[in-house]
Design a protein around this motif. Structure first.
Motif, PDB file in Angstrom:
ATOM      1  N   ALA A  83       0.728  -0.946   0.081  1.00  0.00           N
ATOM      2  CA  ALA A  83       0.057  -0.025   0.210  1.00  0.00           C
ATOM      3  C   ALA A  83       1.134   1.605   0.042  1.00  0.00           C
ATOM      4  O   ALA A  83       0.115   2.758  -0.122  1.00  0.00           O
ATOM      5  N   ASN A  84       1.954   1.007   0.399  1.00  0.00           N
ATOM      6  CA  ASN A  84       3.058   1.867  -0.107  1.00  0.00           C
ATOM      7  C   ASN A  84       2.626   3.232   1.270  1.00  0.00           C
ATOM      8  O   ASN A  84       3.240   4.169   0.959  1.00  0.00           O
ATOM      9  N   GLY A  85       2.449   3.360   2.506  1.00  0.00           N
ATOM     10  CA  GLY A  85       1.514   4.027   3.705  1.00  0.00           C
ATOM     11  C   GLY A  85       0.455   4.826   3.046  1.00  0.00           C
ATOM     12  O   GLY A  85       0.216   5.396   3.837  1.00  0.00           O
ATOM     13  N   SER A  86      -0.352   4.691   2.113  1.00  0.00           N
ATOM     14  CA  SER A  86      -1.225   5.272   1.982  1.00  0.00           C
ATOM     15  C   SER A  86      -2.344   4.329   1.694  1.00  0.00           C
ATOM     16  O   SER A  86      -2.557   3.593   1.009  1.00  0.00           O
ATOM     17  N   ALA A  87      -3.992   5.119   2.518  1.00  0.00           N
ATOM     18  CA  ALA A  87      -5.045   4.297   2.771  1.00  0.00           C
ATOM     19  C   ALA A  87      -5.217   4.556   1.282  1.00  0.00           C
ATOM     20  O   ALA A  87      -6.258   3.506   1.405  1.00  0.00           O
ATOM     21  N   PHE A  88      -5.456   5.483   0.840  1.00  0.00           N
ATOM     22  CA  PHE A  88      -6.087   5.117  -0.560  1.00  0.00           C
ATOM     23  C   PHE A  88      -5.460   4.542  -1.488  1.00  0.00           C
ATOM     24  O   PHE A  88      -6.285   4.261  -2.313  1.00  0.00           O
TER      25      PHE A  88
END
Length: 237
Positions: A83-88
Motif C-alpha cells: 500500500a506504500n503507506g497510503s490508505a487511499f
C-alpha cells in the motif's frame, strides 16, 4: 470504523464512556490477519467501507486510542507494504481486487457460506463455517427467557456481536457466473438488428413508415453548435 464519526461515539457508548482496551482495537492489518488465521476466537468482518473509505484507516481526528501492552501507540491503522503507506492506495487496490474477474468467478462460494447451504448443519461444519449459536436467526426465543439478566445478556450479544443473515438457499449451491468472455455480448451486432429496435418515433418528426425518409428509429443524437446529427436504425446519418 471507530476512527470516524458517528462510529466513534457509538464505540464509546458501547464501552461505558471510553474506548476499548488498545490491544482489542483494530490497529494493524498484519496482526488482524494473523489472529484470524490462527485463533478460533478471532473473527473479523470486511465491512463495505473497507473497499471505499480510506478515512476509516486514518486517525484524522487524533483520538487518544491508547497504547498496547507492547508499547505501540494506537493511531493510524498499519497497512501492508504494497500500500506504500497510503490508505487511499490500499483501498484502490482492494476495490480493484473486489471487482476483478477472479472474484466474480468465485463469488458463488461466498454466497454458499453466507446465504446458502453451507451456512448451517453438516456442510457448515465441513467448511469450518460455524459461529456462536445466538448469531443464527431463530436460534433463541427471547420471550421465553424468564430471567431478566439472561434475557438482557442474550439481547446484548445479538446486538453487538453480529448476526448471520437469513438462509436463502438450503440445499443447492448458488450457480457460478459465466466468464466475462462468455456472458458479454454487444447489444447491436449488425445493422439489421438496429433496424428492428422498437422505440417511439413521431411520424411528423422523423418520417413515418410510408415516407421516403423512413430510416428506422433514431438511435443516437449528437447536438453540435450549429446543427443536430441523428443516427438512424439503418446506420444512416
Amino acid at each position: 470504523l471507530i476512527r470516524q464519526e458517528p462510529f466513534t461515539t457509538m464505540a464509546i457508548e458501547l464501552q461505558s464512556g471510553r474506548f476499548d482496551c488498545p490491544d482489542r482495537l483494530f490497529f494493524d492489518l498484519a496482526s488482524s490477519w494473523e489472529g484470524c488465521m490462527t485463533s478460533s476466537s478471532d473473527f473479523k468482518e470486511l465491512v463495505p467501507e473497507f473497499f471505499c473509505l480510506p478515512e476509516m484507516f486514518l486517525n484524522t481526528n487524533r483520538f487518544p486510542l491508547g497504547q498496547t501492552q507492547s508499547g505501540r501507540t494506537v493511531d493510524d491503522v498499519g497497512l501492508p507494504p504494497w500500500a506504500n503507506g497510503s490508505a487511499f492506495e490500499f483501498v484502490r487496490i482492494q476495490r480493484e481486487a473486489l471487482e476483478s474477474e477472479y472474484v466474480s468467478q468465485n463469488l458463488h462460494h461466498w454466497i454458499d457460506l453466507v446465504f446458502g447451504f453451507k451456512q448451517r448443519g453438516e456442510e457448515a461444519e465441513a467448511a469450518h463455517n460455524l459461529f456462536h449459536h445466538l448469531s443464527y436467526e431463530g436460534a433463541v426465543d427471547l420471550d421465553k427467557i424468564a430471567d431478566e439478566v439472561d434475557r438482557a445478556a442474550a439481547e446484548s450479544h445479538i446486538q453487538n456481536f453480529g448476526q448471520t443473515p437469513s438462509q436463502l438457499l438450503q440445499t443447492l449451491s448458488h450457480c457460478e457466473r459465466y466468464s466475462q468472455e462468455e456472458c458479454w455480448k454487444p447489444l447491436i451486432q449488425s445493422a439489421h438488428t438496429a433496424t428492428q429496435l422498437r422505440s417511439f418515433t413521431p411520424p411528423r418528426q422523423f418520417g413515418n413508415a410510408n415516407s421516403e425518409f423512413a430510416k428506422g428509429p433514431v438511435i443516437k443524437v449528437f447536438a453540435l453548435s450549429d446543427s443536430v446529427i441523428a443516427v438512424y436504425g439503418d446506420m444512416s446519418v
